[in-house]
Scaffold this motif. Structure first.
Motif, short mmCIF file in Angstrom:
data_model
loop_
_atom_site.label_atom_id
_atom_site.label_comp_id
_atom_site.label_asym_id
_atom_site.label_seq_id
_atom_site.Cartn_x
_atom_site.Cartn_y
_atom_site.Cartn_z
N GLU A 50 0.84 -1.19 0.00
CA GLU A 50 0.00 0.00 0.00
C GLU A 50 0.88 1.25 0.00
N SER A 51 0.28 2.35 -0.39
CA SER A 51 0.96 3.63 -0.50
C SER A 51 1.72 4.00 0.77
N GLY A 54 -3.94 4.10 -0.34
CA GLY A 54 -3.72 2.71 0.05
C GLY A 54 -3.31 1.84 -1.12
N ARG A 55 -4.03 0.78 -1.33
CA ARG A 55 -3.71 -0.14 -2.40
C ARG A 55 -4.06 0.45 -3.76
N ALA A 110 -1.47 5.08 -7.19
CA ALA A 110 -0.60 4.84 -8.35
C ALA A 110 0.79 4.39 -7.90
N ARG A 111 1.04 4.49 -6.60
CA ARG A 111 2.32 4.02 -6.09
C ARG A 111 2.53 2.53 -6.40
N GLU A 112 1.44 1.80 -6.51
CA GLU A 112 1.54 0.37 -6.84
C GLU A 112 2.27 0.14 -8.14
N THR A 113 2.22 1.14 -9.05
CA THR A 113 2.83 0.95 -10.36
C THR A 113 4.35 0.87 -10.30
N THR A 129 -7.35 -6.10 4.93
CA THR A 129 -8.13 -5.15 4.14
C THR A 129 -8.63 -5.76 2.82
N GLY A 130 -8.32 -7.03 2.61
CA GLY A 130 -8.71 -7.66 1.35
C GLY A 130 -7.63 -7.52 0.28
N THR A 131 -6.53 -6.84 0.63
CA THR A 131 -5.41 -6.68 -0.31
C THR A 131 -4.33 -7.71 0.03
N PRO A 132 -3.38 -7.93 -0.87
CA PRO A 132 -2.39 -8.99 -0.63
C PRO A 132 -1.54 -8.75 0.61
#
Lengths: 367, 367, 367, 367
Positions: free
Chosen positions: A17-18, A134-135, A138-141, D87-90
């Motif tokens: 997450e972010s 959070g999830r 765009a940090r996930e990218t 949270t339902g995320t990995p």
């Protein structure tokens, strides 16, 4: 199940997450003996890194990647491969979050920001790490870009993958002036030097007014061999559509002539062929390098639209988690055009899809 | 692996070639107790059936579907459900090929038709059932429509899925005149009665000249509950993009405002919200019913472009499997606009994606 | 999702119920250019066919297979491959159910037969095709045998897969007398000619008394190359365990020395190696041809236990779907030892697992 | 693809090598709102930790787990759930490797240890992290135990999962003396207090002589609801077989009466039923809690055999990577019976399989 994983033989699972301790990914299925070290991955992350120009988010993240597994170097690999290589085991890449500014998030905790996933996440999950998105941030990218570096290593140097912004807001480039080298010389990944200059003025205005605009990005892969892909539900183009559409804020994807092909006649649209040296030579590429879901050997061309950043200064009407009406307005650092940072992400997704199909191609054919 | 299967919990595997004994699909994961009989499936197949107007292929296929497994009816199910129901086991649907005109295919055996998958299939597989396009024929979409009928039964009546052609060639509809009922009254699935009349003249010209044009189809699903979908790689919109792009001849897909959103400002693009009765009320739907990959409860809106039919009367330059240069020209029955028959297929794909996410939603949440 | 599908690159999806119109399977992922015709598949089905001796069910099913898709023959394939070959597209195999004796099933409709899936299916699904066991019937294994024939074609002649019964009830074979040829000469797939004679008497008694016994089957694959398999969760042995345990009535699976290895010392269990010609030579095979989930090049040896047929003449206590206590007793045709018919099914499963790993091996390695 | 991932809706991907910087796993598909903190996971890791008695490896690893993603705690979750929740995320769990003794591995670099994966990995991958077994090390099972802790949180307290050693070498327990509490009082997870005393003497002898023995472990899950599982290829028992067989050194798996059922008659094997309060009552459990691949509501009982540790002091004949004949002998810390540490791993695998089927059950049924 494709919640947080994409690809089949070259599989990427991202996590994080972010504002958690770290983000990262596990790349499973990378063949053994592929040269890979942290510097290689870092180089691609640096291209995507926030804070590099005034046109992208000012969050300060060094985005230093660590390879936690899946590679090995000793005398033997040194002698055989010249350095550290993959071993065929899962590669875990981790990027620690550093700039988790301890700001007060109570304001966005309960206020649904229009255009964001706040409302839908809350409705689906009932609980949400709202800090910085959070999830859904765009940090996930960054994890995708890291995985893309591994994919490129699998593909080798011959396959060339490049992205360019062809439109920002209502400003388009002049395709006649396309020069790939230019994309590295301006902060917009713009292949048209003149347009880039105009965009600087245009986007400064947008930025100062706290507004935002969308963009169209084109991604091209050259030297993809003929026959990669898989009819009927593993088509190269449908996999690309899925991959690009999964990037934050993307609202449309097209291949080759794309939506414009609807208005063409069959005569104009046909990519005619002539005899070539090793393979037929195509006289045009309206199909964008794919026929029947399989690569034709021509450049693989995809284009996608990114909507304007939803975080803007002008207040927008919304509601709270409790159902009360409020106005929402985003203060602080933000991107006037999130599409800019989508370019390296799109290259990474293209690389991952191709690496997957490179491996799949072997399983589908030959004996 | 998604070669011939799509979906995760509601899984559809299609099989069959244009000129083999039969085509069909296996639907796995359909929950038990869903009313399903052959008539239900047949009704949707009849909408897609070739030969229904002069604007679609004249191949004569009754397209009679048989349910080979997965359903049961006896006194007990009759009493409980009122008729034949699914049992939770795989449903195999078969459609026998009837009109396999024993024509001479030797001409297309070795000549690569521009815009078709002939060349890429040959390169990939080394062997190919070229009769009528074999596996790459649009005939495969009949299996999708059959599977879509099962998906609709899973979704129930409340979720309404409809498709309409909004563009044929360079002719677009007037969205102000949109009337869903009109789509059933003309051979073009056109929601604008006046445009439909113009299209008849326009397409007759195209047809008579042996040419072809593309089309843009819009598919809308209403009453989808909030929260279906799955970040990050199982987004409802990326699954839809994949599904639509997998349909023959599709070259672009967009959600909500789509490519147009690139030119919008953040202010214009924001779908503002106000308090509603049970749920927030959105003041616009630029996001097309999806935020963060999850449904918002608004209509789910996707649009896709179909290229012009590649089979045309005018000779096009090409090569043979042996590498010789030839001219290729398609004689006989063909569609002046394959996009027309894509409408029911797109509805079916939308239904399958939603049925899958309905089932996935349960596994992702609650306890 | 593995409800009705097994395998990853060589994927088999089976469909059909005991008393529906037909049963069958779709084999997806079979490479192109593999010689395949109905006769080849039929030969394996004939080995499994019911009614071939008094020791197996007397249901009369011709079990004629039809290939509905995925193969092609013309002058070109004739010239290149010598006949009909696979095209790389999904292969649908169908076997029509013929002997669906119109008997009265009302008795087993509501009575839960001990040892059968009646109770659990009803609890899970709420609806069930109870005729002849429906989907849970061993009839489903005919589809596996058909798929296994395709798998063998993919594997080629060099890999030899054979099964033998090594125990029926409490009667075991003398492993010193093992002769593979004997397995084809008696109705028990027994490799020990003397034991086979004893079994005939033994099983006749069981049969006449309406009782049943279990069995242990050994399956061996020879000439499997080194390195097939995939650590950690795609191990060759764990895939085999899964495959064998999925066969009706199987209650245990072991590899190599299996359960006996628990009592061995490390010294006794070690499979020592000496230098060989092309590869190391193992001095024993306690590991059954697998180390770390990967094949060693030695014979791949698995063994599994089948419980006694649950359908017996002696009444057993049970309950009805309504919760009333009843006695259940099975009249009519039945197998005194279902383990006998498990032998060809086990061979087929071994072939499918190996075909899958043959294809996966390519994607995992090389570049 | 199941190389390093297991499960479908509750998916666990493990990564990491014995002597890399860290090992860990990503758990994807965990529903939101499940209470989870590091202490919970740590408690299970501590049970598996090396170095806790003289009968297990003396490697000193604190095995401290960090949760890198997928959980969240704030006032809101505190109020609703009482603490940190998923949270339902990995969920990424990481365990840093600490005791990577900088010893000289050059000896095992090129010498293939009998019974280990050295030879097969080298043949498959051509490159291998040989330090401590690399990816094939039992160290990987720490990741499984961590994932199992998440699975237990998903399952809730009512489902009780426990493992016990029922055999070490040729020493078996007296099942009449079974007391689950005893498994926590001796270093062998032995449910028979007297046997545990004998085992201490027995195993000390083995240990001192540098030899090793195998073991049989039984895992039981109580209070599993009726109907979990999925015919035909997602059977609860075949998934368990796969899961247990994937644990290092396992050579056999059985369910309920297992291999013993082969020798039973149908009469003896039938699990008769009588009317119960809410559900039928079974009079025996030869089927081990599974019928037709679905849970019966009875205790789910599986048993598996672990081969003796391959690392022993007595030299064994082998070859080098270069094909030379050598003797191999393992010095230093090792387990006299790796089966002991398999007990918590087996519990974790049982928990993961059940968590997956709990989620799958929802998608398969109801509406």
């Amino acid at each position: 199940m494709s919640h947080n994983t994409f690809g089949h033989l070259f599989r990427v699972t991202t996590w994080g997450e972010s504002h958690g301790p770290a983000i990262g990914c596990v790349v499973d299925g990378c063949p053994p003996g592929v040269r890979l070290d942290a510097e290689q991955v870092q180089a691609f992350l640096d291209l995507r890194k926030p804070g590099t120009s005034r046109f992208v988010t000012q969050r300060r993240e060094p985005d230093q990647v660590k390879i936690l597994s899946g590679v090995f170097q000793d005398d033997r690999t040194e002698a055989t491969y010249g350095g550290q290589v993959t071993t065929g085991t899962p590669i875990c890449l981790m990027i620690e979050n550093v700039d988790q500014r301890s700001k007060d998030y109570s304001e966005i905790r309960d206020r649904y920001r229009p255009g964001h996933a706040d409302y839908t996440y809350d409705e689906k999950y009932g609980v949400r790490d709202y800090r910085g998105g959070g999830r859904s941030s765009a940090r996930e990218t960054a994890s995708r870009v890291a995985a893309g570096a591994v994919a490129r290593a699998v593909l080798g140097d011959e396959i060339k993958i490049r992205a360019a912004l062809v439109q920002i807001g209502d400003q388009t480039i002049d395709r006649e002036k396309w020069d790939w080298d230019e994309t590295e010389k301006n902060p917009f990944w713009c292949p048209d030097a003149e347009a880039a200059k105009d965009w600087e003025v245009y986007l400064d205005d947008i930025r100062k007014s706290g507004s935002s605009v969308g963009a169209v990005i084109e991604v091209v892969a050259e030297n993809v061999p003929v026959g990669w892909g898989a009819p009927i539900y593993g088509k190269l183009d449908s996999d690309l559509a899925m991959a690009m559409m999964s990037i934050n804020a993307v609202k449309g994807v097209e291949i080759g002539a794309g939506f414009a092909s609807a208005a063409l006649t069959g005569e104009a649209n046909a990519d005619e062929m002539r005899a070539g040296n090793d393979a037929p030579r195509f006289l045009s590429n309206n199909n964008g390098g794919v026929l029947g879901g399989l690569s034709t050997g021509q450049p693989l061309v995809t284009r996608f639209a990114v909507k304007p950043t939803s975080s803007i200064l002008t207040p927008r009407q919304s509601v709270t988690a409790q159902g009360d009406e409020v106005d929402v307005r985003t203060k602080g650092r933000h991107d006037p055009c999130v599409g800019i940072r989508a370019a390296p992400v799109a290259e990474a997704m293209m690389a991952c899809v191709l690496a997957d199909h490179k491996l799949r191609h072997r399983g589908q054919t030959g004996s």
